[in-house]
Structure formats: structure tokens, C-alpha cells
Design a protein around this motif. Structure first.
Motif, PDB file in Angstrom:
ATOM      1  N   MET A 178      20.208  21.317  55.399  1.00  0.00           N
ATOM      2  CA  MET A 178      20.174  22.538  56.195  1.00  0.00           C
ATOM      3  C   MET A 178      21.574  23.156  56.258  1.00  0.00           C
ATOM      4  SD  MET A 178      18.380  22.875  59.861  1.00  0.00           S
ATOM      5  CE  MET A 178      16.855  22.203  59.207  1.00  0.00           C
ATOM      6  N   SER A 225      26.830  18.292  66.074  1.00  0.00           N
ATOM      7  CA  SER A 225      26.299  18.451  64.717  1.00  0.00           C
ATOM      8  C   SER A 225      24.891  19.031  64.773  1.00  0.00           C
ATOM      9  CB  SER A 225      26.268  17.101  64.022  1.00  0.00           C
ATOM     10  OG  SER A 225      25.436  17.170  62.899  1.00  0.00           O
ATOM     11  N   ARG A 226      24.664  20.015  63.941  1.00  0.00           N
ATOM     12  CA  ARG A 226      23.336  20.631  63.940  1.00  0.00           C
ATOM     13  C   ARG A 226      22.363  19.865  63.040  1.00  0.00           C
ATOM     14  NH1 ARG A 226      22.450  26.708  63.449  1.00  0.00           N
ATOM     15  NH2 ARG A 226      23.416  26.394  61.429  1.00  0.00           N
ATOM     16  N   THR A 281      19.607  17.552  62.249  1.00  0.00           N
ATOM     17  CA  THR A 281      18.531  16.960  63.049  1.00  0.00           C
ATOM     18  C   THR A 281      18.515  15.457  62.803  1.00  0.00           C
ATOM     19  OG1 THR A 281      17.283  18.992  62.769  1.00  0.00           O
ATOM     20  CG2 THR A 281      16.065  17.085  63.547  1.00  0.00           C
ATOM     21  N   PRO A 282      18.528  14.672  63.851  1.00  0.00           N
ATOM     22  CA  PRO A 282      18.587  13.218  63.643  1.00  0.00           C
ATOM     23  C   PRO A 282      17.264  12.609  63.191  1.00  0.00           C
ATOM     24  CG  PRO A 282      18.539  13.706  65.973  1.00  0.00           C
ATOM     25  CD  PRO A 282      18.582  15.020  65.275  1.00  0.00           C
ATOM     26  N   TYR A 283      16.172  13.368  63.311  1.00  0.00           N
ATOM     27  CA  TYR A 283      14.873  12.820  62.884  1.00  0.00           C
ATOM     28  C   TYR A 283      14.883  12.644  61.369  1.00  0.00           C
ATOM     29  CZ  TYR A 283      13.471  14.700  67.451  1.00  0.00           C
ATOM     30  OH  TYR A 283      13.381  15.010  68.776  1.00  0.00           O
ATOM     31  N   ARG A 284      14.133  11.692  60.922  1.00  0.00           N
ATOM     32  CA  ARG A 284      14.050  11.471  59.472  1.00  0.00           C
ATOM     33  C   ARG A 284      12.594  11.520  59.031  1.00  0.00           C
ATOM     34  NH1 ARG A 284      18.520   6.801  58.140  1.00  0.00           N
ATOM     35  NH2 ARG A 284      20.140   7.673  59.465  1.00  0.00           N
ATOM     36  N   VAL A 285      12.428  11.740  57.754  1.00  0.00           N
ATOM     37  CA  VAL A 285      11.082  11.795  57.179  1.00  0.00           C
ATOM     38  C   VAL A 285      11.135  11.072  55.838  1.00  0.00           C
ATOM     39  CG1 VAL A 285      11.455  14.043  56.053  1.00  0.00           C
ATOM     40  CG2 VAL A 285       9.148  13.372  56.690  1.00  0.00           C
ATOM     41  N   TYR A 305       7.673  12.552  51.256  1.00  0.00           N
ATOM     42  CA  TYR A 305       6.684  13.215  52.112  1.00  0.00           C
ATOM     43  C   TYR A 305       6.351  14.611  51.602  1.00  0.00           C
ATOM     44  CZ  TYR A 305       4.604  15.623  56.096  1.00  0.00           C
ATOM     45  OH  TYR A 305       3.778  16.369  56.885  1.00  0.00           O
ATOM     46  N   TRP A 347      10.193  20.896  60.035  1.00  0.00           N
ATOM     47  CA  TRP A 347      11.254  20.600  60.995  1.00  0.00           C
ATOM     48  C   TRP A 347      11.100  21.411  62.284  1.00  0.00           C
ATOM     49  CZ3 TRP A 347      13.282  16.195  60.536  1.00  0.00           C
ATOM     50  CH2 TRP A 347      13.510  15.631  59.293  1.00  0.00           C
ATOM     51  N   TYR A 403      18.985  28.054  67.114  1.00  0.00           N
ATOM     52  CA  TYR A 403      20.040  27.079  66.830  1.00  0.00           C
ATOM     53  C   TYR A 403      19.835  26.424  65.463  1.00  0.00           C
ATOM     54  CZ  TYR A 403      23.086  23.025  67.710  1.00  0.00           C
ATOM     55  OH  TYR A 403      24.063  22.053  67.637  1.00  0.00           O
TER      56      TYR A 403
END
Lengths: 285, 181
Positions: free
Chosen positions: A1, A22-23, A25-29, A33, B35, B143
Motif C-alpha cells: 500500500m 505506520s499506516r 495494516t497489521p492484519y495478514r492474509v 488468497y 482490506w 487514512y
């Protein structure tokens, strides 16, 4: 991103702290997928539009109704293929009698069925009641001759005839009973209104309601009236009624009037006469 | 609307190229939408369900898409509505009050396999889950997705001024949360 500076620049005056985070996103996939997502979605869409799981042979419903009717018209046509149509298979024949059915299921029970377990003494009915013994053999009801012979033919004829339009059943309105109640209630209310109105308007002694009262009073003697008023006076104790009774009870004669007027000077009496002329015969001092 | 999207829409309306065009649309927008949805519903399984529902809706409605807005705006609108419907369903299923449902989302964040309470980006995720629904959507769209307010107002049917105010409030609340936790 991609991180674009303009968003951070916009954020900095609002919150320096948030702008430094930090922008990412900490989620992972899972790595793969997205690789197959499009195919999975398409598969799901196709599954949703899949036809029903149960199928019927082509043309099954063509001629189904005609086949059923033909089978019905054939009478006890069970087990015969009177119908037509590609998918019209004959139904499995039902056993014709209870005995046949039972024989197929259990020959032993079929044999036992014909044997009566319970017995009665010979000549029982003759002993208890000779009439019953005779009546047992008699059937009072009769059917027209050849009725059962012609019955299947009659039913078939009815099936072949076009269905007549059934007359609609007569509708009995529930409102009839309700209407009687309504009329009764209305009558009671009207009666009440009339009664209350009459009681309020017809007050005894009021004008117009008893025109004969003055006429009747003229016939009553003074003595009777005096007695009546004296009695009324005794019964009534209100001040207004008492004074009225007192006035009514006064018995004036010419002598009394003279003595009453004797104390009044002649000048005043004359002046009164001048003002209220007409009472010519009033005695003066 | 980009030329590529217009071309894809034309292909989608042709029965022969419909599936190919649809596959291309999915591949183009799948990650962005995923996302966006994931930040709203937190868990991957939920995000996967919602994303697939979004694309099924797109398949059913794309032929009637009037093209008076960008395809990407339309997709975000469907995705956002689908997220809200999903969260609403979750609320009804759990029969929990609104604030407890939000704490339920925080619990989901904490339950993530990679959750690290010492990392600021995870705190940020917890802070986002504390926000009211509308502010959460506005914050993530601005954001993370850097969506212009003009586009956002079409997605959310809200005035730009209200969206700016929502974003400002959201940032302040997030800052407070991070400082106090």
C-alpha cells in the motif's frame, strides 16, 4: 500500500501522534488468497444459479393429466398402464382383498382369520329372544334394483360429463341477529330519551300544560281552598311557602279595610287615587 | 471513470466475454475491497464471506450499473453496505448492546494470531474499533484508502463537511485512546 504524503500532511496538524504511526495494516492474509479469489467467486455464482438437484425425465408432465384421467375412467385400473406420456409408469397394483393382502404378508394369519375364536352356545338367540333371532336375518333397508350393478357405470358417466359450475353456497349473514339487537337497543335508547324529555318538559303546574287548573279552581269553594292552604302551611316549613300561606290565609272584609285605611290621611288617599285611577269603589275615611 | 473500467463494463455486457470481464474486475479491486472490509470486520473468515457476497452482488447488479459514478465508488459503496449489514447481523445474533459489540470487535483484534500489544499499529487497530461505526468507516476510507471527500460523500451519502468533521473527531479520539492505553 503506497503511503502518500498529502494524507499525512493533512493529519499532522490534527494529531502529530497518529501521523507518525505506520499506516501498514497489521492484519495478514494468506499469500495465495487473492490468486484464486476470482475463480472461487465465479464458482459460487455458478453454484447459486445451478438448476435443482432433482430432475424429471423430459416430457414427464406432457400428457400427465390426460393419463391420470384415463386411468380413473378405466375404473379399478390399478396396475394397468392406461395412461400415456413418456414418464407415465403404471402404479403398483394393490391387493384386491384383505385376504389376498394378508396371504401375501403372512399365510398363517390369513388362515387364522377365517377361524372364529369366540363361540356362543347353539340356539342362544332363540333362548334370549325369539324376535332377535328372526330380526338378525332381516335388513329393513332396501336399495333400488340393479343399483350396485349400475353404480360403476353411473360414476364413469359422471366423470365423462363436463363439470357443471357449482352454485355458490347460500351465505347466511350473521348480521341478521345483530340487527335485531341493534333495533332493540335503539328502541330502548329512544324510549329513555322520550321519557326523560317528557318528565323534564311536563312539570306539573307549568304554563300550557294544565290549562284547566284556573277553571277548576273557580269551582272550588273558598273554604276548601282555605283548608287546603292551611294544611299545606302545616306541611311546608320553608320560609317562602310559609309567607305565601300566611298571605293566602288572610280573610279581608270591608270593615277590616276601613280600619286599615282609617289611619291614612285623606290627602294621601286622594293622591293615590289620582295616580292609580280606576279603583273607584275604594272606601275612604 | 477510467477507460479500463469502461472497457470492462462493455465486455461484461457481452455474454461471450462476461466471465472474463468479471474476473478482471475482481482481480483489479479484490485487494482494496478486501482490506476495506477486513478493517471493518477484523477477522479474515468474516472478511472473506463479506467480500464474496460483495462480488456476487456486483455480478447481479453490474448490468444495471448506470455509470454516473466511478465503478470503484460503486464497489466501495456495496462493500461498505455489506459490511454494515454483516455487523448488524452479528449484533442481532449476539443480542449484545452496541458498546459491547464494539468491544467484541476489539476482542477479535486481540485474538488475532499476530497481535502484539506493544506495537503501535496494533494499538491503532484497537483504537479504531472504539470509534462509532460512521467515524470508523470515514477514518479507514481516508487514512488507509486515501479516498477524496468528494468520492466519500458519494459512497456514504453524507456531505463533505460532515465527513471532514467526522474524520477530525475520529483522529482526536484515536490519539486520546493511544495516549491513555
Amino acid at each position: 500500500m503506497n503511503v502518500k504524503n498529502d494524507i499525512l500532511e493533512e493529519l499532522r496538524p490534527v494529531s502529530e501522534l497518529v501521523a507518525t504511526i505506520s499506516r501498514e495494516t497489521p492484519y495478514r492474509v494468506a499469500d495465495d488468497y487473492f490468486t484464486d479469489l476470482a475463480n472461487r467467486v465465479l464458482l459460487r455464482i455458478k453454484t447459486q444459479h445451478k438448476p435443482l438437484a432433482f430432475n424429471v425425465p423430459d416430457g414427464y408432465f406432457e400428457g400427465f393429466a390426460e393419463g391420470m384421467l384415463a386411468r380413473i375412467k378405466a375404473g379399478a385400473g390399478l396396475g394397468t398402464s392406461a395412461g400415456s406420456g413418456p414418464g407415465f409408469e403404471p402404479m403398483k397394483a394393490l391387493p384386491e382383498t384383505v385376504d389376498q393382502e394378508l396371504s401375501g404378508l403372512s399365510p398363517l394369519l390369513a388362515q387364522l382369520r377365517s377361524k372364529e375364536t369366540y363361540r356362543m352356545p347353539e340356539g342362544y338367540f332363540e333362548e334370549v329372544s325369539p324376535i332377535l333371532a328372526v330380526a338378525k336375518e332381516l335388513n329393513p333397508y332396501t336399495v333400488p334394483e340393479e343399483y350396485f350393478h349400475q353404480l360403476p357405470v353411473g360414476i364413469e358417466e359422471k366423470l365423462e360429463q363436463p363439470q357443471e359450475e357449482k352454485k355458490p353456497a347460500k351465505v347466511v349473514a350473521f348480521g341478521r341477529r345483530t340487527r335485531l339487537w341493534q333495533y332493540s337497543a335503539a328502541a330502548v335508547v329512544a324510549g329513555l330519551i322520550l321519557t326523560i324529555g317528557w318528565l323534564r318538559l311536563h312539570v306539573p303546574g307549568s304554563h300550557g300544560t294544565s290549562p284547566t287548573v284556573p277553571v277548576s279552581l273557580a269551582k272550588v269553594s273558598d273554604q276548601d281552598l282555605q283548608n287546603f292552604l292551611a294544611n299545606t302551611h302545616a306541611e311546608n316549613d320553608t320560609p317562602v311557602d310559609q309567607s305565601a300561606a300566611n298571605i293566602a290565609a288572610l280573610d279581608f272584609n270591608d270593615g277590616d279595610i276601613k280600619s286599615l285605611l282609617g289611619e291614612i290621611p285623606d290627602g294621601e288617599l286622594k293622591q293615590y287615587m289620582d295616580e292609580h285611577g280606576g279603583a273607584v269603589d275604594i272606601a275612604t275615611n | 471513470m477510467t477507460i479500463q473500467d469502461t472497457e470492462l463494463l462493455l465486455q461484461f455486457r457481452n455474454p461471450e466475454t462476461k466471465e472474463r470481464a468479471f474476473t478482471a474486475i475482481i482481480r483489479k479491486y479484490q485487494e482494496k475491497l478486501y482490506w476495506h472490509i477486513r478493517r471493518m470486520v477484523v477477522e479474515h473468515e468474516d472478511a472473506n464471506d463479506v467480500l464474496q457476497n460483495v462480488f456476487i452482488r456486483v455480478w447481479n447488479g453490474l448490468e444495471n450499473f448506470r455509470e454516473d459514478s466511478q465503478l470503484y465508488t460503486w464497489l466501495y459503496r456495496i462493500a461498505t453496505n455489506e459490511c454494515l449489514s454483516y455487523l448488524e447481523q452479528q449484533k442481532r445474533k449476539s443480542a449484545l448492546p452496541l458498546d459491547e459489540t464494539e468491544s467484541g470487535l476489539s476482542n477479535k483484534v486481540i485474538a488475532d494470531k499476530y497481535f502484539d500489544p506493544n506495537k503501535l499499529e496494533w494499538k491503532l487497530q484497537l483504537a479504531i474499533q472504539q470509534l462509532p461505526e460512521k467515524q470508523r468507516i470515514v477514518f479507514t476510507l481516508r487514512y488507509y484508502d486515501e479516498m477524496p471527500y468528494e468520492e466519500m460523500s458519494r459512497v456514504l451519502d453524507t456531505s463533505e463537511g460532515a465527513l471532514k468533521a467526522s474524520y477530525h473527531h475520529a483522529v482526536k479520539k484515536i490519539e486520546d485512546y493511544i495516549l491513555n492505553h
